[in-house]
Design an enzyme around this catalytic site. Structure first.
Site, PDB file in Angstrom:
ATOM      1  N   GLY A 304      51.131  43.558  44.363  1.00  9.73           N
ATOM      2  CA  GLY A 304      50.040  44.052  45.194  1.00  9.73           C
ATOM      3  C   GLY A 304      49.153  42.945  45.738  1.00  9.73           C
ATOM      4  O   GLY A 304      49.621  41.876  46.148  1.00  9.73           O
ATOM      5  N   SER A 305      47.837  43.177  45.712  1.00  5.92           N
ATOM      6  CA  SER A 305      46.886  42.296  46.403  1.00  5.92           C
ATOM      7  C   SER A 305      46.818  40.884  45.843  1.00  5.92           C
ATOM      8  O   SER A 305      46.280  39.989  46.509  1.00  5.92           O
ATOM      9  CB  SER A 305      45.495  42.928  46.369  1.00  5.92           C
ATOM     10  N   THR A 306      47.331  40.645  44.631  1.00  4.38           N
ATOM     11  CA  THR A 306      47.300  39.282  44.099  1.00  4.38           C
ATOM     12  C   THR A 306      48.225  38.353  44.887  1.00  4.38           C
ATOM     13  O   THR A 306      48.175  37.136  44.711  1.00  4.38           O
ATOM     14  CB  THR A 306      47.704  39.270  42.610  1.00  4.38           C
ATOM     15  N   MET A 307      49.077  38.914  45.756  1.00  4.68           N
ATOM     16  CA  MET A 307      49.944  38.089  46.606  1.00  4.68           C
ATOM     17  C   MET A 307      49.237  37.637  47.875  1.00  4.68           C
ATOM     18  O   MET A 307      49.707  36.710  48.553  1.00  4.68           O
ATOM     19  CB  MET A 307      51.210  38.867  46.981  1.00  4.68           C
TER      20      MET A 307
END
Length: 582
Positions: A304-307
């Protein structure tokens, strides 16, 4: 009285003539017998001497194994995580036990009681009187073994063995692992370094009587080679604190499970690796797979958003954007080849820094559209995605990163914000060393290392610092993770929330929530990644359920490492409004 004399020469039997051939035959037969006996003696004593000696020794000589003491597992400060203690095993020769004797029967009842066995189970082990060997119980505590020895029951014997003890219990279970009853490693470090820890057994040749008692020694003994101690990078205090805070968060959020990884961003050492639920390594009755799974290494999920910071760092490195480049995210929705990408709000026009701060899916997508699929794939791959972690530890999984040639436009878009690929929590934490180590991805290790790690450059130092500033904004006021802030230390990080995959689709009400970041932000000393699986207490955003665990672990770990505070930061008190696009 007149004595009658007998004339033997007049006996008809003696007077008869015996054929010469008969006497020669008898003499020849005796001679052949002697020759045969002499030949057999020569065969036994000279020609096949070794075979018959071996056969004789089998009947009275035994080779006793002298077990080696298994090496200890130590934390980075020398505290014991696993060690061996003497634990005799009880065995018996059923045919030698006089069970008809009332006194012996009474003693056998005491043995069963001391071993915590039911009388039925104990009697069952001794039921076959034809047996010459049967284990009663392996690895008994030494005080109990001494009480059994004091009963002096003929037919009940003991063998010296070792049993592993794990002082840190369930807090470090997934790190140290455990051994089986034969003292061979089965999980964790016990398995990964089994050969070094086990050492080498010795031997001793002895003569035993039929009761198994040693009568005499034969020749010299070969002493055992003791196992080597293994010193880990783990800090047992950090490990215990991380496990405790994770357990509390899983319970408070009614989550299914959770994991925490703490890395030293200078040396690459793993300072803590905790999972909940866990287990006690030396008490493994009724264990389930849920307890045994080392989720931080074995469970993969869409990050998810950690990428998003990785997508932005790639674009910065290729000079497709700068931190101040404007990205239009209005009206909060974007359709690509029939699929719609959404943000939780219409953020309008954002800078690249703002895209990370607000966690805009549309912003990440538009940035990715300035990159070729191959460029994104090469960047992701260089950070370890789609590859098995180079870590001396069993169970680490590869994750998934499909070849760039198969990417469709919508897939490239979703990968920019963490959908369509998978990774473990450990892989996520490790990838962030590229930001913490000024652009170089450093190798991770489970063994203590005092030297700074030598990494492989992925991003320039300038771009790595630029991304760290964005992560600081994301963890500050106006970002998605202000609950990650801690007293005395600046932090930066990225929250993530993703629907769980169920079959070929996604569950509408099942989420994984996490937070990955570092501190202090200017010169990062540690990287911490936290993941909660299926929080169901109401909140499920990573910035709400995972960020507080990050905050507590960061603050306590940096204090334990004697890292000087870089500023006085009051943690933000936020109970609602922390949302992110996912």
């Amino acid at each position: 009285m007149t004595r009658r004399s007998v004339q033997y020469t007049t006996s008809p039997l003696l007077a008869s003539k015996t054929p010469v051939w008969r006497s020669k035959f008898i003499v020849a037969g005796v001679a052949i017998g002697f020759v045969a006996l002499a030949g057999r003696a020569a065969y036994v004593q000279v020609i096949n001497n070794a075979f018959f000696q071996r056969q004789g020794e089998v009947r009275y000589a035994r080779t006793l194994e002298l077990p080696a003491n298994r090496g200890r597992i130590l934390d980075r400060n020398g505290l014991i995580l696993a060690s061996s203690v003497i634990a005799p095993s009880i065995w018996a020769i059923p045919e030698d036990i006089e069970r008809d004797d009332p006194e012996v029967r009474a003693k056998l009842k005491q043995v069963a009681k001391l071993l915590g066995m039911s009388q039925k189970d104990f009697d069952k082990k001794l039921a076959d009187e034809d047996k010459t060997f049967v284990w009663i119980q392996r690895q008994v505590d030494e005080p109990i073994a001494k009480q059994i020895a004091a009963l002096d029951i003929q037919g009940i014997y003991q063998r010296k063995e070792y049993k592993r003890q794990y002082p840190e219990g369930e807090a470090a279970a997934h790190v140290v692992g455990f051994t089986n009853v034969e003292d061979h490693g089965q999980e964790g470090i016990e398995l990964a370094f089994d050969k070094d820890l086990a050492g080498k057994t010795g031997s001793r040749r002895v003569i035993k009587d039929r009761l198994g008692r040693v009568v005499e020694g034969l020749g010299e003994s070969i002493p055992p080679i003791e196992g080597k101690d293994i010193q880990l990078s783990i800090d047992s205090k950090v490990q215990f604190f991380a496990y405790q805070k994770l357990r509390d968060a899983v319970t408070a959020n009614k989550a299914k499970a959770g994991s925490v990884v703490v890395l030293d961003s200078i040396t690459g050492e793993v300072l803590a690796l905790a999972n909940y639920p866990s287990y006690v390594p030396d008490k493994r009755q009724n264990l389930t797979g849920e307890q045994l799974r080392n989720r931080a290494l074995t469970d993969t999920f869409e990050p998810g958003s950690t990428m998003k910071p990785i997508t932005v760092a790639t674009a910065l490195e290729l000079k497709r954007v700068t931190p101040q480049t404007l990205i239009d995210t209005a009206p909060g929705k974007l359709t690509i080849t029939g699929s719609t990408i959404s943000d939780t709000h219409n953020y309008g026009t954002l800078t690249v820094e703002g895209v990370i701060q607000k966690s805009s899916n549309i912003g990440a997508t538009k940035i990715s559209q300035r990159l070729a699929p191959r460029e994104m794939w090469e960047s992701f791959s260089s950070l370890g995605f789609g590859q098995k972690p180079q870590l001396t530890f069993p169970g680490a999984v590869t994750g998934r990163l499909r070849p760039w040639k198969t990417w469709r436009p919508i897939e490239q878009a979703t990968m920019s914000y963490g959908y369509g690929l998978s990774a473990s929590l450990f892989q996520m934490a490790h990838s962030y060393t590229a930001f913490a180590h000024d652009g170089s991805l450093i190798p991770a290790t489970m063994l203590k290392s005092d030297e700074p790690a030598v990494g492989v450059r992925v991003f320039s130092a300038e771009n790595a610092k630029a991304v760290r500033r964005m992560l600081q904004m994301a963890a500050g006021p106006g970002g998605t993770g202000p609950l990650a802030q801690t007293i005395g230390y600046s932090v930066g990080g990225k929250s993530g929330t993703a629907h769980k995959q169920v079959g070929k689709g996604y569950a509408s009400n099942k989420y994984r929530s996490w937070f990955t970041g570092m501190a202090p932000i200017e010169k990062p000393r540690i990287i911490v990644a936290v993941m909660l699986d299926e929080p169901t207490a109401g909140s499920y955003f990573g910035g709400i359920v995972a960020a507080p665990v990050f905050s507590e672990v960061v603050q306590q770990t940096l204090r334990m490492m004697n890292v000087a505070p870089d500023l006085a930061v009051k943690p933000q008190v936020v109970t609602k409004g922390v949302e992110e696009s996912f």
